[in-house]
Structures are given as C-alpha cells and as structure tokens.
Write a protein that holds these residues in place. Structure first.
Motif, PDB file in Angstrom:
ATOM      1  N   MET A   1      -0.685  -2.970 -12.951  1.00 54.98           N
ATOM      2  CA  MET A   1      -1.398  -2.294 -11.868  1.00 54.98           C
ATOM      3  C   MET A   1      -0.429  -1.524 -10.980  1.00 54.98           C
ATOM      4  N   VAL A   2      -0.987  -0.685 -10.141  1.00 55.40           N
ATOM      5  CA  VAL A   2      -0.264   0.015  -9.083  1.00 55.40           C
ATOM      6  C   VAL A   2      -0.725  -0.572  -7.759  1.00 55.40           C
ATOM      7  N   ILE A   3       0.210  -0.781  -6.829  1.00 57.11           N
ATOM      8  CA  ILE A   3      -0.150  -1.302  -5.505  1.00 57.11           C
ATOM      9  C   ILE A   3       0.076  -0.218  -4.457  1.00 57.11           C
ATOM     10  N   SER A   4      -0.990   0.136  -3.766  1.00 52.78           N
ATOM     11  CA  SER A   4      -0.937   1.095  -2.659  1.00 52.78           C
ATOM     12  C   SER A   4      -0.960   0.318  -1.357  1.00 52.78           C
ATOM     13  N   ILE A   5       0.024   0.564  -0.482  1.00 46.66           N
ATOM     14  CA  ILE A   5       0.168  -0.203   0.761  1.00 46.66           C
ATOM     15  C   ILE A   5       0.282   0.738   1.961  1.00 46.66           C
ATOM     16  N   HIS A   6      -0.539   0.478   2.961  1.00 48.24           N
ATOM     17  CA  HIS A   6      -0.462   1.209   4.220  1.00 48.24           C
ATOM     18  C   HIS A   6       0.911   1.004   4.863  1.00 48.24           C
ATOM     19  N   THR A   7       1.492   2.085   5.360  1.00 49.65           N
ATOM     20  CA  THR A   7       2.745   1.958   6.119  1.00 49.65           C
ATOM     21  C   THR A   7       2.632   2.748   7.417  1.00 49.65           C
ATOM     22  N   ASP A   8       3.291   2.216   8.443  1.00 49.52           N
ATOM     23  CA  ASP A   8       3.414   2.912   9.721  1.00 49.52           C
ATOM     24  C   ASP A   8       4.626   2.327  10.438  1.00 49.52           C
TER      25      ASP A   8
END
Length: 243
Positions: free
Chosen positions: A133-140
């Motif tokens: 899978m690919v993991i998309s993670i919010h960053t700020d």
C-alpha cells in the motif's frame, strides 16, 4: 492531458462534507465540480473527526461505496488508528483483499493521535508494507516529522506520501527527505502551491517523479491548483504534469 488528483475527500454522508461553507458542495455535485476543474480521476479518504474505531471503519466502507458508485473515477483511501493497532492491521488486510492500495490521507489530529512512529504504528506499517500500500499523511508545522522520517527510513519498501508542501521551513524539510529517501513523495495539496515559484524550485531541486498533484477538494478550489501548476511554466511532457 490526463489529470489524477491524489488528494481529495469525497463523501456520501453530508456529515463528512469538509467544505468550509454550507450548501456549496454536495454528494450529488462533488464529481461534477472535479470534472469541471479538468480533473479525470481522484484518490483520497472520507474524513471525519472521531476517535471511535467503529466509526473509522464506517468511513472506510463509505469510501468503498463511492468506488462502487463511481468506478474507476475514484481510488479509495482508508483510515487506521494506532490506538487500535490489532484492529487496524485486520482492517488493512481486509481492505487489501478488496483491492484497496491507499491508506489516507491520514489526519492524526482529527482522530486524536499525533506521533507518527511508535510500536503500534510499526505493526500497522508492516501490514501496509506487506499489502504494498501507499500511506498518505497530513503534514503541517505541528507534525511529528522526526517520527515520519524514522518510519520512512525503516520501512524502505513502503511508500509514504506527505500531504502539503506548507511554508518554507517545512517545505525545505520535505525537499531534503525527497532527496534522501526513494520511498518518500510529496503531494501539492493544501498550503504551499500559492507561493509562486515553489513548484518550479522543487522540480529543479529534486525532479518531478516524486511530486504528486493534489488539491484537497472540497476544502480548496481544485481549478486553482490545476492553473497554478500550469502557470509555473514547467517543461512540456514533464511526468509530474498530471500523467
């Protein structure tokens, strides 16, 4: 030109509508708005503020229902939660059996967690890695970037896509990680692309192969992101340019 938007948040239930203003975007017109922006296909998760894993599972099943409705137009993303590691591993394995290849966008603060590397997450990352899978993670600016980098470094066969270039300090951290790690990617959604020259500078520094087009619709105006990329005068045929 064929455009895939890596970062959206579709919904079937109005309570999951993350548009900032009421009575603009609905479940019925969501796809029409995307198409009107010139976007051909979307990825992303249904998001909602909750720490209840049963509710999180419902978000995942709502995403699957949208895939059934929209077919190839939509590539669903699912959610996990490190406070429910065993359940998250099972959910990851179940969704992998259903052909799901994307986890996220994960928005940790939305679901009551913050760290991006601990023993529970390692178990979930292993399951995602096994499922390719690919993991998309919010960053700020509040993101546990050290934890994220540790995960990227340890799980070399797991692809991580960071959401949002953000402002300069954060943007440069992304740039360094793009240079260092083959399994690290950045999507253009959210804050960052409105700073003119950001994208061209990024492409000049790291190339285009690991830059993903994303909008964060319905939080943002998708047509603005399409036009912003085109206005940066990248070379014709650049692989980042939507293919």
């Amino acid at each position: 030109m064929y455009i895939i938007d890596f970062h959206t948040h579709p919904f079937a239930d109005e309570s999951r509508n993350v548009c900032f203003y009421p009575n603009i975007v609905s479940a019925d017109n969501f796809k029409a708005y995307i198409k009107a922006a010139g976007i051909d296909r979307i990825c992303g998760s249904v998001i909602y503020k909750t720490e209840d894993f049963e509710e999180i599972k419902r978000l995942n099943r709502e995403a699957l229902s949208l895939r059934e409705l929209w077919g190839d137009f939509y590539i669903p993303g699912i959610h996990i939660h490190p406070c429910y590691a065993e359940e998250s591993v099972k959910e990851t394995e179940l969704m992998a059996e259903k052909g799901v290849k994307l986890i996220g966008e994960l928005v940790p603060y939305y679901n009551g967690w913050h760290f991006l590397y601990d023993e529970a997450l390692r178990e979930i990352y292993r399951a995602a890695e096994r499922a390719e899978m690919v993991i998309s993670i919010h960053t700020d600016d509040k993101t546990d970037m050290d934890g994220l980098e540790r995960a990227v470094r340890e799980f070399k066969n797991l692809k991580f896509a960071a959401a949002h270039p953000h402002q300069k300090t954060h943007y440069y951290r992304h740039t360094e990680m793009l240079k260092k790690y083959d399994n690290y990617y950045l999507d253009l959604s959210g804050t960052g692309l409105f700073r003119f020259g950001m994208l061209k500078t990024l492409v000049n520094n790291v190339g285009s192969e690991k830059i993903l087009f994303g909008t964060d619709f319905p939080i943002t105006n998708p047509k603005m992101y399409v036009e912003a990329v085109l206005f940066e005068n990248l070379k014709e045929g650049d692989p980042m340019s939507f293919s």
